[in-house]
Write an enzyme that holds these catalytic residues in place. Structure first.
Site, PDB file in Angstrom:
ATOM      1  N   SER A   1       0.835  -1.204   0.000  1.00 18.51           N
ATOM      2  CA  SER A   1       0.000   0.000   0.000  1.00 18.51           C
ATOM      3  C   SER A   1       0.869   1.252   0.000  1.00 18.51           C
ATOM      4  CB  SER A   1      -0.862  -0.028   1.268  1.00 18.51           C
ATOM      5  OG  SER A   1      -1.436   1.229   1.501  1.00 18.51           O
TER       6      SER A   1
ATOM      7  N   TYR B   1      -2.013  -1.451  11.088  1.00 14.48           N
ATOM      8  CA  TYR B   1      -2.279  -1.951   9.734  1.00 14.48           C
ATOM      9  C   TYR B   1      -1.138  -1.565   8.792  1.00 14.48           C
ATOM     10  CZ  TYR B   1      -3.932  -2.029   4.942  1.00 14.48           C
ATOM     11  OH  TYR B   1      -4.001  -2.233   3.573  1.00 14.48           O
TER      12      TYR B   1
ATOM     13  N   LYS C   1       2.032  -3.807   6.570  1.00  9.65           N
ATOM     14  CA  LYS C   1       2.450  -3.742   5.156  1.00  9.65           C
ATOM     15  C   LYS C   1       3.960  -3.507   5.071  1.00  9.65           C
ATOM     16  CE  LYS C   1      -1.523  -4.597   3.501  1.00  9.65           C
ATOM     17  NZ  LYS C   1      -1.769  -5.948   2.979  1.00  9.65           N
TER      18      LYS C   1
END
Ligand SMILES: NC(=O)c1ccc[n+]([C@@H]2O[C@H](COP(=O)([O-])OP(=O)(O)OC[C@H]3O[C@@H](n4cnc5c(N)ncnc54)[C@H](O)[C@@H]3O)[C@@H](O)[C@H]2O)c1
Length: 339
Positions: free
Chosen positions: A125, A150, A154
């Site tokens: 992302s 979160y 990544k």
């Protein structure tokens, strides 16, 4: 050629399964349905005329993952979408996010290393860039400290894959750093299905227009941007899905420049929140009920991709516009609400 798509009933996964099947790949989906519905399988079948193989399986179950791979040794590539993705929830429940996003990745990589064809595509992302110092954002822009658990999954996920590549010459991986995926398939047979209150702008817009939400709040109109609202790079989910097929084919054809590569997947164009609303109003003919609200903590001012590496090296380019995305998102919302 058999491809495993984890999280293949989710938003981006389902669109990717469609594009893979359209290109003749045999697809096996693993999904635990924690954030998707089994009905998505019907949508995929209706679009492509083919039903992918489906295994309901929680990828946190290491033994089941191993058993699955023992039965599918002929897989030529894995596209790993399965993850939890709600930024706010990840702040509340960090361990759930680290467990689901990292354990599943590790078990998956261990199994992929045992395959004859060790090809792996990872859903990363643009969140790894944080508020980048320069626009548009290049792949070699510094990775900034993550704003949420979160986002951290990544960053750590990319590191885990990079380290694995360093010591396994036959293992080939690509991390695709998505900007802001939006829209739905033009058939309106698959699309985004947010559980509860949508975290993202576009489903909030379409749900507000459909009457499910009373009003959209635009968080801040005093940012240093032309109209004062935040700027993002909205990428149509079908273009994004096609990027996965191209990336996988690159690994299968062994045309990758090194065994670990990273590509930005965006349009290269930034759009403000007010521009997205205007696009929606134009293509839908609906007037959107929205208000300007105070800034929201954690929002960055702007993020849009430099896409020259994905255009020139990967050979992929976004073709659909923001208007296309808003039209398809609205058609999808109308279909699921029977409007
Ligand atoms: N949508 C975005 O804005 C965005 C942006 C950047 C990156 N990503 C990443 O792309 C990927 C796909 O995102 P999406 O928007 O399609 O999300 P999604 O929630 O729609 O799809 C993820 C799918 O994975 C499944 N899943 C989750 N945990 C699982 C587990 N333990 N075992 C089996 N299945 C599991 C869910 O049921 C769901 O169907 C995710 O990794 C996400 O972090 C998404």
């Amino acid at each position: 050629m058999k491809v495993l798509v984890t999280g293949g009933l989710g938003f981006i996964g389902s669109h990717t399964v469609v594009e893979l099947q359209n290109k003749g790949f045999e697809v096996v989906i693993i999904d635990d349905l924690s954030n998707s519905s089994i009905d998505v399988l019907e949508g995929i079948t209706a679009i492509t005329g083919k039903t992918p193989i489906f295994e309901k399986l929680d990828l946190k179950d290491k033994l089941k993952v191993e058993t699955f791979f023992n039965a599918h040794k002929d897989i030529v590539g894995v596209i790993h979408f399965a993850a939890s993705k709600a930024v706010g929830e990840s702040v509340e429940k960090p361990l759930l996010y680290y467990e689901n996003n990292l354990n599943t990745l590790i078990y998956m990589l261990k199994s992929v290393l045992g395959l004859q064809a060790s090809n792996f595509i990872f859903s990363s992302s643009c969140t790894v860039y944080g508020q980048a110092d320069a626009m548009p954002i290049l792949e070699n822009a510094p990775v900034k400290p993550a704003e949420s658990p979160y986002g951290n999954t990544k960053q750590i996920g990319e590191e885990i894959i990079k380290d694995t590549c360093k010591v396994n010459d036959n293992f080939n991986a690509i991390s695709l750093r998505y900007f802001n995926p939006v829209g739905a398939h033009e058939s309106a047979k698959i699309g985004e299905l947010p559980l509860g209150v949508p975290q993202n702008l576009v489903p909030f817009i379409t749900q507000t227009a459909a009457g499910l939400r009373e009003q959209l709040s635009v968080f801040g109109d005093d940012y240093p941007t032309p109209d004062g609202t935040c700027i993002r790079d909205y990428i149509h989910v079908v273009d994004l899905a096609k990027a996965h097929v191209i990336a996988l084919q690159r690994l299968i054809d062994k045309t990758n420049a090194s065994n670990y590569e990273v590509f930005n997947i965006g349009t290269g164009k930034g759009s403000s929140v007010l521009e997205v609303i205007k696009s929606f109003e134009k293509v839908s003919g609906e007037k959107l009920n929205y208000k300007i609200a105070p800034r929201r903590a954690g929002d960055i001012t702007k993020a849009y991709a430099d896409t020259s590496k994905s255009n020139n090296e990967l050979g992929w380019k976004a073709e659909l516009t923001l208007d296309d995305a808003m039209r398809s998102a609205w058609n999808w919302e109308k279909k699921i609400r029977n409007l």
